[in-house]
Design an enzyme around this catalytic site. Structure first.
Site, PDB file in Angstrom:
ATOM      1  N   ALA A 104     -12.488 -27.898  -5.751  1.00 34.35           N
ATOM      2  CA  ALA A 104     -11.922 -29.055  -6.441  1.00 34.35           C
ATOM      3  C   ALA A 104     -12.165 -28.959  -7.940  1.00 34.35           C
ATOM      4  O   ALA A 104     -11.299 -29.279  -8.766  1.00 34.35           O
ATOM      5  CB  ALA A 104     -12.547 -30.346  -5.890  1.00 34.35           C
ATOM      6  N   MET A 154      -9.330  14.238  -1.090  1.00 36.36           N
ATOM      7  CA  MET A 154     -10.630  14.732  -0.637  1.00 36.36           C
ATOM      8  C   MET A 154     -10.485  15.554   0.633  1.00 36.36           C
ATOM      9  O   MET A 154      -9.648  15.250   1.488  1.00 36.36           O
ATOM     10  CB  MET A 154     -11.581  13.563  -0.359  1.00 36.36           C
ATOM     11  CG  MET A 154     -12.387  13.122  -1.540  1.00 36.36           C
ATOM     12  SD  MET A 154     -13.686  11.955  -1.043  1.00 36.36           S
ATOM     13  CE  MET A 154     -12.724  10.558  -0.517  1.00 36.36           C
ATOM     14  N   LYS A 197     -16.087   4.797   2.689  1.00 37.43           N
ATOM     15  CA  LYS A 197     -14.709   5.195   2.342  1.00 37.43           C
ATOM     16  C   LYS A 197     -13.782   4.125   2.901  1.00 37.43           C
ATOM     17  O   LYS A 197     -13.503   4.102   4.097  1.00 37.43           O
ATOM     18  CB  LYS A 197     -14.369   6.560   2.932  1.00 37.43           C
ATOM     19  CG  LYS A 197     -12.965   7.034   2.546  1.00 37.43           C
ATOM     20  CD  LYS A 197     -12.640   8.388   3.149  1.00 37.43           C
ATOM     21  CE  LYS A 197     -11.243   8.837   2.752  1.00 37.43           C
ATOM     22  NZ  LYS A 197     -10.185   7.940   3.242  1.00 37.43           N
ATOM     23  N   GLU A 252     -10.018   1.689  -4.850  1.00 34.92           N
ATOM     24  CA  GLU A 252      -9.140   1.475  -3.705  1.00 34.92           C
ATOM     25  C   GLU A 252      -8.710   0.014  -3.669  1.00 34.92           C
ATOM     26  O   GLU A 252      -9.536  -0.885  -3.768  1.00 34.92           O
ATOM     27  CB  GLU A 252      -9.886   1.831  -2.421  1.00 34.92           C
ATOM     28  CG  GLU A 252      -9.016   2.365  -1.323  1.00 34.92           C
ATOM     29  CD  GLU A 252      -8.528   3.786  -1.587  1.00 34.92           C
ATOM     30  OE1 GLU A 252      -7.698   4.258  -0.806  1.00 34.92           O
ATOM     31  OE2 GLU A 252      -8.952   4.422  -2.583  1.00 34.92           O
ATOM     32  N   CYS A 289      26.932  10.102  19.056  1.00 35.05           N
ATOM     33  CA  CYS A 289      25.904   9.139  19.443  1.00 35.05           C
ATOM     34  C   CYS A 289      25.314   8.506  18.182  1.00 35.05           C
ATOM     35  O   CYS A 289      24.908   9.221  17.249  1.00 35.05           O
ATOM     36  CB  CYS A 289      24.804   9.844  20.239  1.00 35.05           C
ATOM     37  SG  CYS A 289      23.407   8.779  20.648  1.00 35.05           S
TER      38      CYS A 289
END
Length: 662
Positions: A35, A84, A112, A167, A421
């Protein structure tokens, strides 16, 4: 009620709100109530609406998003970003430490996290650019979206230029909340946290990115002017700038301590708020990192020690059939949905009907399913003891699930031979336009499907008759997009012949085979006989039959396409050399990429193999050659280093001279 009456009070509010946001989103230790934050934030918005010229670059209002990009531009990293190498057990860890004698150094280990790599560039303490990893050298400029991620500071207390890498992830809880909201609105759910993070980072509308609750977790730096001697010191410094960090961060002195840390982190796998797929192990001393250097793909001083694939038990409900571009019908297992490592898994690959027989699986069976990283989920076990009589056997199909035509059953492969097709047509066009074939930018799966559904294309040939008038009538197609697409289509004309052959999608004829056909037969490739093809090195009965049948059935369509595309056969002149007709294996780290050495050797008539056997004539070995070098020495195969290779490559001889050398 809070009011902001002047610029000084406004700047103080900006500072306070950013401090509160950091405590909430980064430190997970709120110092103000929701708030309280909302009241001050709305006062700030009111002041900005009345004084737009005074809006601070660092205002939290910039975190809302709303700017829409037409397309992301490319940007180059100052320092390259690397992938890596993966290892999976203690034996591979031991071997990695032994290479380069890394036991001399200490190691940093940390989680990781499974997300999308991002590179943040700060100059004079201000975020100026955010670039996705891309190919490691060039990525996409997503600065606009990075600015709205609440855990990415717009300003840091460090004035020099620095690239901070990390990341972009979504927590498990936020991922579930996002999907619950989508379900309530009848929208498709996101596949898994990793894909959700990557997709959210690349939204053209930054307000969508802002709504996705992304989190940036730093793991390193690129360009920088820091004077530290260890990676661990760099990470501690980056954390002090206001970035999120995970508490698991250890310095290990030897293999035993690394394994102990791995066991400890693995036990925390389910309790971590973010999905992990392993542990990063890297040399801590920066001088050691410089000494060890890089391979063509990976840094030698760091490695990803991956966690075991997680297995879950669920039920195989049904088997769906997919028709590929060459007509091969592939069975896909439909599962009672199960969550594995943060991903919702609803289907598994069954490969083919021989694999179904090998597994002995039936519809309704309880099965063990694994998913590891990007690997497609697969069945590892069938719990036959849990059968209750409701199971049914899985029958081999006799008719195409898409067009209804009779299927050709060749044993391992079951094929639809109907060239009209829908499934074959769509997949063949998508493949033809893909990067390894004609590389037509803009003609991806979604666009091709849209063009097909709207009746603008029914086969590959139709691509070349698309025009501005028909494309502008489709949703999402504007002048610039249409112009770029038509230009890309036109640029595909005059492509290399091997790309054209590969793009046709003939069963068993991939990139390597297409190059061999193009270099061996040139423009006469379409008139070759079975004997011509079967005599090619590496081609057998199956490949020869496949190509000849394909050419006979589709000759008219191929000739029509050739008339428009006019592919060019680039004949490579083969020099007679010591390597002509010899089989060469390339291993280890060399001064150039393996692809460059491969091209050189092929131009001298060599055959390149990926494995060492008694038929191998040479092994070109660089640094850290490993098991292939050991195998060569064991079999008595001639091993040459780069220096000897260069000397031999300069010797151009005729065939009789070559034979006399060996």
């Amino acid at each position: 009620m809070v009011k902001i009456s002047n610029k000084q009070a406004y700047e103080k509010a900006v500072e306070t709100l950013n401090e509160w946001a950091k405590a909430y989103y980064t430190d997970d230790a709120p110092i103000a109530s929701d708030a309280e934050y909302d009241e001050l934030y709305h006062a700030l918005l009111e002041y900005e609406s009345k004084n737009p010229s005074e809006i601070s670059l660092f205002s939290p209002s910039h975190k809302i998003g709303g700017a829409v990009s037409e397309k992301f531009s490319k940007a180059t990293h100052i320092k390259q970003m690397w992938s890596m190498e993966d290892i999976f057990d203690s034996y591979e860890l031991k071997a990695w430490i032994a290479r380069g004698d890394k036991s001399r150094f200490s190691f940093v280990v940390e989680p990781k996290f499974d997300g999308a790599s991002l590179n943040l560039l700060y100059e004079n303490g201000v975020l100026v650019r955010a670039i996705t990893r891309g190919d490691g050298v060039t990525g996409e400029d997503v600065t606009q979206n990075a600015r709205v991620i609440k855990s990415i500071p717009l300003k840091i207390s460090y004035a020099n230029r620095i690239e901070i890498r990390g990341e972009v992830v979504i927590t498990k809880a936020d991922f579930e909340a996002i999907n619950a909201d989508k379900i309530s609105r009848g929208e498709p759910t996101l596949a898994n946290p990793r894909n959700a993070a990557a997709g959210s980072l690349r939204q053209l509308d930054s307000s969508v990115t802002a709504s996705r609750r992304l989190l940036f977790v730093p793991w390193g730096v690129g360009e920088h002017e820091l004077g530290f001697e260890k990676h661990s010191q760099i990470i501690q410094f980056v954390k002090s700038l206001g970035f999120y960090y995970d508490e698991f961060f250890k310095i290990c002195l030897n293999e035993s301590e690394i394994l102990s840390a791995y066991s400890e982190l693995l036990k925390q796998r389910d309790d971590k708020p973010i999905s992990m797929d392993g542990m990063v192990v890297r040399v801590d001393e920066l001088s050691g990192c410089d000494e060890l250097g890089y391979t063509v793909k990976f840094p030698k001083f760091m490695v990803a020690y991956k966690f075991p694939a997680q297995e879950q038990t669920t039920r195989l409900i049904d088997v769906a059939l997919q028709v590929g571009r060459s007509g091969v019908v592939t069975p896909v297992g439909v599962l009672d949905e199960v969550v594995i490592d943060g991903a919702r898994v609803k289907s598994v690959t069954l490969h083919n009907f021989d694999e179904i027989s090998r597994l002995g699986v039936q519809k309704g069976d309880y099965v063990g399913v694994i998913r590891s990283g990007d690997v497609i989920p697969k069945i590892t076990s069938v719990y036959e003891a849990r059968r209750d009589g409701t199971q049914t056997k899985i029958s081999r199909p006799t008719h195409c699930p898409e067009c209804g035509s009779h299927l050709l059953d060749e044993g391992v492969y079951i094929k639809c031979q109907n060239l009209n097709c829908k499934a074959r047509v769509l997949n063949s066009i998508i493949y033809y336009c893909s990067k390894k074939c004609l590389n037509i930018d803009g003609l991806g799966e979604a666009i091709v499907t849209s063009l097909y559904e709207n009746g603008l294309i029914k086969r590959v040939y139709d691509i070349y008759f698309l025009d501005e008038a028909s494309l502008l009538g489709l949703d999402g197609f504007k002048d610039k997009k249409v112009a770029n697409l038509l230009n890309a289509i036109n640029n595909s004309k005059g492509c290399e012949l091997w790309r054209f052959i590969n793009g046709l999608g003939c069963e068993h004829i991939g990139e390597v085979a297409a190059k061999k056909i193009a270099s061996s037969f040139g423009q006469n490739w379409i008139d070759v006989s079975y004997d011509d093809v079967a005599s090619l090195d590496g081609f057998g009965t199956e490949m020869a039959n496949s190509l000849i049948d394909f050419l006979q059935v589709n000759r008219v369509e191929i000739l029509d396409l050739i008339d428009i595309v006019k592919p060019v056969a680039k004949k490579t002149e083969i020099k007679q050399s010591v390597f002509s007709g010899k089989t060469v294996v390339i291993t280890g780290t060399l001064s150039k990429s393996r692809d460059e050495f491969k091209a050189e050797l092929e131009s001298m008539g060599a055959k390149i193999s990926s494995s060492v056997s008694k038929k191998t004539d040479f092994v070109l070995a660089g640094n850290e050659a490993g098991s292939k070098l050991e195998k060569a020495n064991e079999l008595g195969v001639r091993v040459i280093d780069e220096s000897e290779y260069n000397k031999l490559a300069e010797i151009l001889i005729d065939k009789k001279e070559q034979e006399s050398l060996f």
